[in-house]
Design a protein around this motif. Structure first.
Motif, PDB file in Angstrom:
ATOM      1  N   ASP A   1      68.249 -17.005  37.046  1.00 61.09           N
ATOM      2  CA  ASP A   1      67.581 -17.948  36.305  1.00 61.09           C
ATOM      3  C   ASP A   1      66.140 -17.756  37.099  1.00 61.09           C
ATOM      4  N   THR A   2      65.990 -17.958  38.433  1.00 62.46           N
ATOM      5  CA  THR A   2      64.818 -18.059  39.071  1.00 62.46           C
ATOM      6  C   THR A   2      64.036 -16.668  38.977  1.00 62.46           C
ATOM      7  N   LEU A   3      64.825 -15.566  39.113  1.00 64.53           N
ATOM      8  CA  LEU A   3      64.321 -14.267  38.784  1.00 64.53           C
ATOM      9  C   LEU A   3      63.691 -14.251  37.395  1.00 64.53           C
ATOM     10  N   GLN A   4      64.244 -14.601  36.296  1.00 66.26           N
ATOM     11  CA  GLN A   4      63.730 -14.486  34.949  1.00 66.26           C
ATOM     12  C   GLN A   4      62.356 -15.127  34.940  1.00 66.26           C
ATOM     13  N   ARG A   5      62.397 -16.453  35.541  1.00 67.08           N
ATOM     14  CA  ARG A   5      61.271 -17.389  35.480  1.00 67.08           C
ATOM     15  C   ARG A   5      59.990 -16.623  36.160  1.00 67.08           C
ATOM     16  N   ILE A   6      60.310 -16.024  37.394  1.00 64.45           N
ATOM     17  CA  ILE A   6      59.219 -15.224  38.000  1.00 64.45           C
ATOM     18  C   ILE A   6      58.629 -14.043  37.214  1.00 64.45           C
ATOM     19  N   VAL A   7      59.752 -13.419  36.365  1.00 65.47           N
ATOM     20  CA  VAL A   7      59.243 -12.347  35.724  1.00 65.47           C
ATOM     21  C   VAL A   7      58.176 -12.985  34.691  1.00 65.47           C
ATOM     22  N   GLU A   8      58.669 -13.985  33.891  1.00 66.51           N
ATOM     23  CA  GLU A   8      57.949 -14.556  32.822  1.00 66.51           C
ATOM     24  C   GLU A   8      56.510 -15.036  33.410  1.00 66.51           C
ATOM     25  N   LYS A   9      56.587 -15.443  34.600  1.00 67.34           N
ATOM     26  CA  LYS A   9      55.195 -15.776  35.328  1.00 67.34           C
ATOM     27  C   LYS A   9      54.303 -14.736  35.632  1.00 67.34           C
ATOM     28  N   THR A  10      54.901 -13.709  35.987  1.00 66.69           N
ATOM     29  CA  THR A  10      54.118 -12.545  36.154  1.00 66.69           C
ATOM     30  C   THR A  10      53.395 -11.866  34.760  1.00 66.69           C
ATOM     31  N   HIS A  11      54.312 -12.011  33.925  1.00 65.19           N
ATOM     32  CA  HIS A  11      53.712 -11.570  32.324  1.00 65.19           C
ATOM     33  C   HIS A  11      52.505 -12.179  31.996  1.00 65.19           C
ATOM     34  N   GLN A  12      52.538 -13.728  32.709  1.00 58.77           N
ATOM     35  CA  GLN A  12      51.127 -14.419  32.306  1.00 58.77           C
ATOM     36  C   GLN A  12      50.009 -13.893  33.214  1.00 58.77           C
ATOM     37  N   VAL A  13      50.270 -13.402  34.449  1.00 59.50           N
ATOM     38  CA  VAL A  13      49.407 -12.830  35.487  1.00 59.50           C
ATOM     39  C   VAL A  13      48.862 -11.613  35.297  1.00 59.50           C
ATOM     40  N   CYS A  14      49.700 -10.512  35.025  1.00 58.35           N
ATOM     41  CA  CYS A  14      49.577  -9.322  34.884  1.00 58.35           C
ATOM     42  C   CYS A  14      48.228  -9.010  33.987  1.00 58.35           C
ATOM     43  N   PRO A  15      47.262  -8.122  34.447  1.00 51.44           N
ATOM     44  CA  PRO A  15      46.198  -7.642  33.573  1.00 51.44           C
ATOM     45  C   PRO A  15      46.506  -6.877  32.318  1.00 51.44           C
TER      46      PRO A  15
END
Length: 137
Positions: A105-119
């Protein structure tokens, strides 16, 4: 705002041509999907660029979240057609984490946060449907 990097690509011959960059000696041989010509199509190049960008953004998010893991990012890009002339992209990003003690769950949350950051993710937001998945190995 400050510009960190700029490049210009010049393409001649569309999907069966060549692509050159303003700041590199590299020449990309382009080949249309399904052709037997050696080279890469734009969707392949987009997937590689997106994967590199996403993995870099993931590194920043990991630091901010104070977590550590090795990552492999798999980006799938599909060229779709609806009707006679309506072409569009869709895709998925799958992150594989290793050497970590975080949970799924933590990994998925981090992936979703990365999607908001990635140019790249920001550039296509609202235009290209991207499915995000992850796993721990």
């Amino acid at each position: 705002m400050s510009t960190l990097y700029t490049t210009t690509a010049t393409v001649t011959g569309a999907r069966n041509g060549t692509g050159k960059l303003s700041d590199s000696d590299s020449v990309f041989e382009l080949s249309a999907i399904g052709s037997k010509k050696q080279g890469n199509n734009p969707e392949q190049l987009f997937a590689v660029g997106y994967g590199a960008c996403f993995d870099g953004a993931l590194g920043l998010v990991k630091v901010g979240e104070n977590v550590k893991f090795d990552s492999q990012v798999q980006v799938t890009i599909s060229l779709n057609k609806a009707g006679d002339a309506n072409f569009y992209l869709s895709g998925s990003i799958h992150v594989i984490a290793t050497n970590t003690d975080i949970d799924a769950d933590t990994l998925q949350r981090i992936v979703e946060k990365t999607h908001q950051v990635c140019p790249y993710s920001k550039a296509i937001a609202g235009n290209v449907d991207i499915v995000l998945t992850s796993e721990i190995k």
